[in-house]
Design an enzyme around this catalytic site. Structure first.
Site, PDB file in Angstrom:
ATOM      1  N   HIS A  12     -23.772  40.280  -6.672  1.00  0.00           N
ATOM      2  CA  HIS A  12     -23.340  41.604  -5.913  1.00  0.00           C
ATOM      3  C   HIS A  12     -23.746  42.767  -6.668  1.00  0.00           C
ATOM      4  CE1 HIS A  12     -21.298  43.635  -2.388  1.00  0.00           C
ATOM      5  NE2 HIS A  12     -21.911  44.471  -3.249  1.00  0.00           N
ATOM      6  N   HIS A 190     -20.908  43.073   3.688  1.00  0.00           N
ATOM      7  CA  HIS A 190     -19.900  43.900   3.104  1.00  0.00           C
ATOM      8  C   HIS A 190     -18.878  44.054   4.197  1.00  0.00           C
ATOM      9  CE1 HIS A 190     -22.745  45.122   0.181  1.00  0.00           C
ATOM     10  NE2 HIS A 190     -21.900  46.112  -0.261  1.00  0.00           N
ATOM     11  N   GLU A 193     -13.468  46.224   2.310  1.00  0.00           N
ATOM     12  CA  GLU A 193     -13.552  46.979   1.137  1.00  0.00           C
ATOM     13  C   GLU A 193     -12.952  48.378   1.605  1.00  0.00           C
ATOM     14  OE1 GLU A 193     -17.562  48.282   0.370  1.00  0.00           O
ATOM     15  OE2 GLU A 193     -17.013  48.926  -1.739  1.00  0.00           O
TER      16      GLU A 193
END
Ligand SMILES: [Zn+2]
Length: 330
Positions: A12, A190, A193
């Site tokens: 990542h 993603h 988060e």
């Protein structure tokens, strides 16, 4: 323990927000290190993801030409070599580099060629991931995933959705993800988060990704943790970046050690090297100092990451052999 020389795997890593001062000053000769640190590097603590991302336009301004993209990639490999990287997946959003007339296809071609050159020069095996962003339109997402398809057989290996998770819905991008599934394009996304467990559930159900970027807020829901473990979904974790963005108030409060002990497949990444001023070696040092991680723990995470890597099996097998041999020797 010398964490510098251990071989590392990083899945990542955003290329554009890893522009280093050495490349930036070549693209903007008036830039001083002081201004670079103030305007291009984010503080150790940001208010939120949007605050963190507010520095991106300044960085992108320098990355609108063939020379800018080549320098960016070339300097990235220097940073990777400093970290003794064995394998790295670099990601970027092609549509962010069109401001001065470069065509998206040329942008991918330029970075792919520079990454190929960097990989051959350093011996660091590399693949590329093309990102759409949350605030993009459905058409822009589709254009991005179609680029992945057009570059099949090159170092371009997967599709990702990044950006402001809390500010923009997933729904806009589902058609692009469906295209990826239909064309057997590998997917990471993603999730978990800036938003909580619900966002991870939504991504699992509607996108069926091969991996998740971050996924750290899955810790808020034990049923979700169990599901991730059962599905063997690999989490690309970036602890320093998460602390910078207040996902966790402090490094010791980060969930990485808890999820690792739960048996989830996870690996350690930096996310980026400029907005978040960190290296992967530094990240290992912090993990060792904070959670008492030793050589075996990093070896296991790197094996997990390689097993989840978007690279053909024969190359993966060779990387695994080299990784395990180096850790066994260390
Ligand atoms: Zn990211």
């Amino acid at each position: 323990m010398d964490w510098v020389t251990l071989p590392k795997v990083e899945l990542h890593l955003h290329l554009d927000t890893s522009l280093n001062f050495e490349a930036a000053v070549q693209l903007k000769p008036s830039l001083t290190r002081e201004v670079f640190l103030r305007d291009y590097v984010a503080p150790e603590k940001c208010l939120n993801l949007a605050d963190f991302l507010s520095r991106v336009p300044r960085i992108l301004e320098l990355l609108q030409t063939e020379r800018g993209l080549q320098l960016l990639t070339q300097e990235m490999f220097r940073q990777l070599a400093d970290d003794h990287m064995l394998y790295a997946e670099l990601r970027f959003a092609p549509l962010l580099h069109t401001q001065q007339g470069l065509a998206p296809k040329d942008i991918v071609r330029i970075i792919e060629a520079a990454a190929d050159k960097g990989s051959k020069a350093t011996g660091i095996e590399t693949r590329l991931i093309l990102c759409s962003l949350r605030h993009f339109s459905a058409d822009q997402s589709m254009e991005t995933v179609q680029l992945v398809d057009q570059f099949k057989g090159s170092r371009v290996a997967a599709f990702d959705l990044a950006g402001d998770e809390a500010g923009y819905p997933l729904a806009t991008h589902l058609e692009a993800f469906r295209f990826a599934k239909d064309r057997h394009i590998a997917i990471t996304s993603h999730a978990g988060e800036a938003s909580g467990a619900q966002s991870v559930w939504e991504t699992l159900d509607q996108v069926q990704p091969d991996r998740l970027g971050h996924g750290v807020r899955s810790i808020e829901d034990p049923a979700l943790v169990a599901r991730l473990k059962q599905m063997q979904i690999h989490l690309e974790m970036c602890p320093t970046c998460n602390v910078q963005l207040e996902v966790f108030p402090t490094y010791p409060e980060h969930c990485i050690d808890r999820l690792y002990r739960e048996g989830l497949s996870l690996g350690i990444s930096t996310d980026n090297r400029t907005l978040t001023p960190v290296t992967l070696t530094r990240e290992y040092e912090k993990m060792a100092a904070t959670f008492g991680w030793g050589k075996q723990d990093f070896q296991k995470c790197n094996v997990n990451a390689l097993n989840a890597a978007f690279v053909p099996q024969p190359i993966k097998d060779d990387l695994l052999r080299r990784l395990n041999a180096a850790y066994d020797r260390a």
